[in-house]
Design a protein around this motif. Structure first.
Motif, mmCIF file in Angstrom:
data_model
loop_
_atom_site.group_PDB
_atom_site.id
_atom_site.type_symbol
_atom_site.label_atom_id
_atom_site.label_comp_id
_atom_site.label_asym_id
_atom_site.label_seq_id
_atom_site.Cartn_x
_atom_site.Cartn_y
_atom_site.Cartn_z
ATOM 1 N N ILE A 61 93.833 35.281 64.854
ATOM 2 C CA ILE A 61 93.591 35.589 63.450
ATOM 3 C C ILE A 61 93.155 34.296 62.780
ATOM 4 O O ILE A 61 93.875 33.292 62.822
ATOM 5 C CB ILE A 61 94.853 36.157 62.773
ATOM 6 C CG1 ILE A 61 95.288 37.437 63.487
ATOM 7 C CG2 ILE A 61 94.591 36.428 61.293
ATOM 8 C CD1 ILE A 61 96.585 38.012 62.974
ATOM 9 N N LYS A 63 90.669 32.239 59.533
ATOM 10 C CA LYS A 63 90.081 32.321 58.192
ATOM 11 C C LYS A 63 89.099 31.179 58.018
ATOM 12 O O LYS A 63 89.377 30.033 58.394
ATOM 13 C CB LYS A 63 91.173 32.258 57.125
ATOM 14 C CG LYS A 63 90.666 32.521 55.713
ATOM 15 C CD LYS A 63 91.816 32.669 54.729
ATOM 16 C CE LYS A 63 91.298 33.039 53.340
ATOM 17 N NZ LYS A 63 92.400 33.230 52.369
ATOM 18 N N PHE A 82 99.562 43.041 65.400
ATOM 19 C CA PHE A 82 98.848 42.347 64.330
ATOM 20 C C PHE A 82 98.373 43.388 63.315
ATOM 21 O O PHE A 82 98.312 44.582 63.603
ATOM 22 C CB PHE A 82 97.655 41.556 64.870
ATOM 23 C CG PHE A 82 96.609 42.423 65.541
ATOM 24 C CD1 PHE A 82 95.575 43.003 64.809
ATOM 25 C CD2 PHE A 82 96.667 42.666 66.902
ATOM 26 C CE1 PHE A 82 94.623 43.800 65.422
ATOM 27 C CE2 PHE A 82 95.714 43.463 67.525
ATOM 28 C CZ PHE A 82 94.697 44.036 66.783
ATOM 29 N N MET A 96 91.227 37.875 56.355
ATOM 30 C CA MET A 96 91.021 37.116 57.574
ATOM 31 C C MET A 96 90.158 37.914 58.547
ATOM 32 O O MET A 96 89.801 39.051 58.278
ATOM 33 C CB MET A 96 92.360 36.796 58.250
ATOM 34 C CG MET A 96 93.164 35.724 57.554
ATOM 35 S SD MET A 96 94.102 36.343 56.155
ATOM 36 C CE MET A 96 95.448 37.147 56.981
ATOM 37 N N GLU A 97 89.833 37.281 59.668
ATOM 38 C CA GLU A 97 89.122 37.970 60.734
ATOM 39 C C GLU A 97 89.997 37.970 61.979
ATOM 40 O O GLU A 97 90.648 36.975 62.293
ATOM 41 C CB GLU A 97 87.784 37.291 61.039
ATOM 42 C CG GLU A 97 86.949 38.054 62.058
ATOM 43 C CD GLU A 97 85.518 37.548 62.167
ATOM 44 O OE1 GLU A 97 84.700 38.211 62.833
ATOM 45 O OE2 GLU A 97 85.220 36.498 61.579
ATOM 46 N N VAL A 98 90.037 39.100 62.655
ATOM 47 C CA VAL A 98 90.782 39.228 63.906
ATOM 48 C C VAL A 98 89.753 39.286 65.028
ATOM 49 O O VAL A 98 88.886 40.163 65.035
ATOM 50 C CB VAL A 98 91.662 40.489 63.912
ATOM 51 C CG1 VAL A 98 92.451 40.576 65.213
ATOM 52 C CG2 VAL A 98 92.607 40.492 62.715
#
Length: 224
Positions: A61, A63, A82, A96-98
């Motif tokens: 995860i 950012k 998650f 955020m990006e996973v």
């Protein structure tokens, strides 16, 4: 769906038999998806309603700030979940990006259906709700551990704090971390070049030994 060892050992399914796990999955819209390395599972702006349980592989995860700097907030390994923070909130988009760090398999489940008992009032669904509360508490504990690393004064102290956690968790001085050098620098919020230099110094001083992602803590002087 076949129940795997990772599912049996996952905190979210603790106390459930294979039959109970199979029985509860339709109640929570359980569905397995596969992702390639560096493929996004969730992106900033997504409104998510499902949590993910990593079955195989690793996801991170991260950012990206306004200036393009990357921070890795968390690394999710098999057996961990998650997305619970955003899936439990209504109309709050993902910030955020996973991303899949490796080839990855994930079991997605609808968080609203986890937190609400199904029409069958199955006992094992109630166990899963209790497990969800425990899992959220464990996530909070993990965040506290990361803060311990980040609040160390120097790059060396951050590295030693991080390595100490892995060694104590594995109950051995030899362990493998799930991050490459750039990812480790981003996770600890340090400069990669400075970190690599510090790792070299620590190896020369007999504090650690390593090869790629394999590390060993040695007896040595820990001061700067």
């Amino acid at each position: 769906m076949e129940v795997t060892d990772v599912m049996r050992q996952a905190a979210i399914f603790q106390g459930l038999s294979d039959e109970e796990i199979i029985g509860v999955l339709p109640c929570v819209n359980g569905r397995v998806q596969e992702f390639h390395k560096e493929e996004s599972l969730y992106k900033p702006g997504d409104e998510i309603r499902r949590i993910g349980l990593v079955l195989e592989g690793t996801v991170r995860i991260e950012k990206i700030d306004y200036w393009g700097n990357r921070r890795i907030l968390s690394v999710i390994e098999p057996g961990s979940i998650f997305g619970e923070s955003y899936a439990g909130l209504k109309a709050v988009p993902m910030e955020m990006e996973v991303i899949a760090s490796t080839e990855t398999r994930v079991l997605f489940m609808d968080v609203a259906k986890i937190l609400m008992t199904c029409s069958n009032s199955c006992v094992f669904h109630g166990k899963m709700i209790r497990n969800m509360v425990y899992t959220l508490a464990e996530k909070n504990h993990q965040l506290t551990r990361k803060m311990e690393h980040l609040t160390q004064r120097s790059t060396r102290e951050k590295l030693l704090s991080y390595f100490s956690e892995y060694a104590m968790s594995a109950d051995t001085s030899t362990f493998e971390i799930p991050l490459d050098r750039q990812e480790l620098a981003d996770y600890l919020s340090v400069d990669r070049s400075a970190m690599s230099t510090e790792l070299g110094k620590m190896k020369k001083e007999g504090i650690i030994d390593f090869r790629k992602n394999h590390f060993k803590l040695l007896k040595g002087q820990l001061e700067e």
